[in-house]
Write a protein that holds these residues in place. Structure first.
Motif, PDB file in Angstrom:
ATOM      1  N   GLY A  81       7.446 -12.216  -0.497  1.00  0.00           N
ATOM      2  CA  GLY A  81       6.484 -11.235  -1.274  1.00  0.00           C
ATOM      3  C   GLY A  81       6.429  -9.829  -0.950  1.00  0.00           C
ATOM      4  O   GLY A  81       6.239  -9.228  -2.026  1.00  0.00           O
ATOM      5  N   ALA A 134       3.116 -15.903  -0.540  1.00  0.00           N
ATOM      6  CA  ALA A 134       3.636 -14.983  -1.196  1.00  0.00           C
ATOM      7  C   ALA A 134       3.034 -13.566  -1.756  1.00  0.00           C
ATOM      8  O   ALA A 134       3.329 -12.295  -1.507  1.00  0.00           O
ATOM      9  CB  ALA A 134       4.366 -15.494  -2.472  1.00  0.00           C
ATOM     10  N   TYR A 135       1.828 -14.151  -2.023  1.00  0.00           N
ATOM     11  CA  TYR A 135       0.737 -12.881  -2.496  1.00  0.00           C
ATOM     12  C   TYR A 135       0.173 -12.061  -1.483  1.00  0.00           C
ATOM     13  O   TYR A 135      -0.050 -10.955  -1.581  1.00  0.00           O
ATOM     14  CB  TYR A 135      -0.007 -13.355  -3.630  1.00  0.00           C
ATOM     15  N   PHE A 183       2.889  -9.549  -1.049  1.00  0.00           N
ATOM     16  CA  PHE A 183       2.810  -8.695  -2.140  1.00  0.00           C
ATOM     17  C   PHE A 183       1.551  -7.644  -2.298  1.00  0.00           C
ATOM     18  O   PHE A 183       1.586  -6.419  -2.610  1.00  0.00           O
ATOM     19  CB  PHE A 183       2.675  -9.509  -3.603  1.00  0.00           C
ATOM     20  N   VAL A 226       7.932 -13.152  -6.398  1.00  0.00           N
ATOM     21  CA  VAL A 226       6.246 -12.627  -6.607  1.00  0.00           C
ATOM     22  C   VAL A 226       5.849 -13.529  -7.937  1.00  0.00           C
ATOM     23  O   VAL A 226       5.027 -14.324  -8.091  1.00  0.00           O
ATOM     24  CB  VAL A 226       5.985 -11.583  -6.790  1.00  0.00           C
TER      25      VAL A 226
END
Length: 473
Positions: free
Chosen positions: A137, A175-176, A179, A143
């Motif tokens: 991410g 993942a976020y 990100f 993403v």
């Protein structure tokens, strides 16, 4: 007269939570109504070196309105699907490819190994999986494509006897969180820094610290929820239906021994992803190249696993069908932005945000950027698209409020990332939830406290960054 049972059935029908597509269509209608209520306006733009239109600050003007008609609402859906076709097909391809990989037994063997290594230590499994996906991410690799990995998360959650929320969390939140506090994401941090006129990927050491802290806090949050489920699998938010899209069959994972063919298949997957990562930074690859890489992975996997072409195609189609619901919802979410753009009110919203933040100065101004951009992200969920819209405004605002533009970039990335996990306009979020069968309202109940924690951390970060004059510029 209908008996009580019939009355109950009718009542439950009305009380049933709407489908994800229903929720998005509701917001699409609201967006169409907004084109009649909000004055139309636009900024002058200039084309960047990459061919992207960048807003010129201070050039906002009111223009003739273009409210959405009845047919426009439905045409926006088609436009949304077409404009996100590359991402939709990427999700379909990855879903199909993973079905072929799964046919070899490699996924089952990997899960078996992970379960064995982390036996009776569910927290360790959660930490390992979340860390791996957070690295992806923060590099901006998967993403959007994280949708295809949700079935793996569900498998792992079932193996731990948790629930679908844990399955989504270890993949999606992993993942976020990377990100949201990205370090080397070319489409968010890199693009925003370029617009702000500061060196590409500068400030990486400070961002690494923020990334590590946010990741650890998120892991703790998920682990605390998992411990509640460990005491009682039905004690979580999903109550008596921990896996809404799963049947009651016994677990089939955790029984496959790792064989040489499995190792070769997993190595092929790893090398394919590594090749794509290299291509992103060396040759500026995009989603089309990623889709092509996964097709190559599928062919090599079929050869290694001795899967004939008919079986490969059949497995691919079946896998693509499994993620079709989630893939198409990406275009549905995009249709809302199409209505706002065609109705010429998107720039009006941006201008209003700029006017509201202008009176603030220094630390409070940076915090307002974070909050304002987070609210704007509820409407425009594209990271690079949002950068093109707001960074030309936030950069000059940072100059006016007397703090470095680097701080404005950080406020943008966190504002963009933090609310992604609760906005119903995010095609990726809604697709993840649809695949896992988690109702949106139930997910928000789980994720909203985490968003508040993230914003608290974000405010602390900005206070420190302004104090240390986080540069350059």
């Amino acid at each position: 007269m209908p008996d009580e049972k019939e009355k109950g059935t009718k009542t439950s029908r009305w009380l049933k939570l709407p489908d994800a597509y229903g929720i998005l269509f509701f917001f699409l209608v609201l967006a169409a109504i907004a084109t009649y209520l909000i004055p139309a306006g636009e900024f002058q733009t200039e084309e960047s070196a990459e061919g992207i239109d960048i807003i010129v600050p201070g050039t906002f003007s009111v223009i003739d309105s273009n409210p959405a008609g009845f047919l426009d609402v439905f045409q926006a859906i088609v436009t949304g699907l077409v404009s996100t076709a590359d991402l939709i097909f990427l999700v379909l391809i990855i879903g199909g490819v993973f079905a072929v990989i799964e046919k070899t037994g490699a996924i089952d063997a990997m899960v078996t190994k992970i379960i064995k290594v982390t036996e009776n230590r569910e927290w360790l499994l959660i930490v390992v999986i979340m860390f791996v996906f957070s690295v992806f991410g923060t590099l901006g690799i998967i993403v959007n494509a994280v949708i295809a990995f949700i079935p793996l998360g569900i498998i792992l959650a079932r193996s731990m006897r948790m629930d679908a929320i844990i399955g989504v969390s270890i993949i999606y939140l992993g993942a976020y969180v990377g990100f949201a506090v990205a370090i080397l994401d070319p489409l968010t941090v890199g693009f925003a820094q370029e617009i702000a006129g500061i060196p590409l990927f500068s400030g990486a050491p400070e961002r690494s610290v923020m990334y590590a802290i946010t990741l650890i806090v998120t892991m703790i949050y998920v682990i605390m929820y998992s411990r509640k489920l460990k005491r009682d699998q039905h004690g979580g938010i999903l109550k008596d239906n921990p896996f809404p899209r799963e049947n009651s069959e016994e677990l089939t994972v955790g029984k496959q021994k790792m064989k040489p063919v499995h190792i070769l298949v997993l190595l092929t997957l790893f090398l394919g992803i590594a090749a794509y990562v290299t291509g992103v930074f060396v040759a500026e690859w995009n989603l089309q190249e990623m889709a092509a890489v996964f097709l190559v992975i599928m062919v090599v996997t079929a050869i290694i696993g001795r899967i004939d072409i008919n079986s490969m195609v059949s497995s691919f189609i079946q896998g693509a069908q499994g993620v079709l619901y989630g893939a198409l919802i990406i275009g549905m979410a995009r249709s809302i932005v199409v209505i706002l753009e065609d109705g010429r009110i998107l720039d009006t919203v941006v201008n209003g945000m700029a006017v509201m933040m202008e009176p603030f100065s220094s630390t409070m101004g940076a915090i307002m950027m974070l909050i304002g951009n987070g609210l704007f992200n509820l409407v425009v969920t594209s990271g690079s698209g949002q950068a093109a819209i707001v960074m030309p405004i936030l950069g000059p605002l940072a100059d006016i409020m007397d703090f470095p533009r680097q701080v404005a970039v950080q406020a943008y990335t966190m504002g963009d990332g933090f609310t992604n996990i609760i906005t119903p306009l995010s095609g990726v979020l809604m697709a993840n939830l649809a695949i896992a069968g988690v109702p949106f309202v139930k997910w928000v109940k789980f994720a909203f406290p985490l968003v508040l924690i993230w914003y608290t951390l974000g405010i602390i970060y900005l206070i420190v960054l302004v104090a240390i004059d986080f540069g350059p510029v």
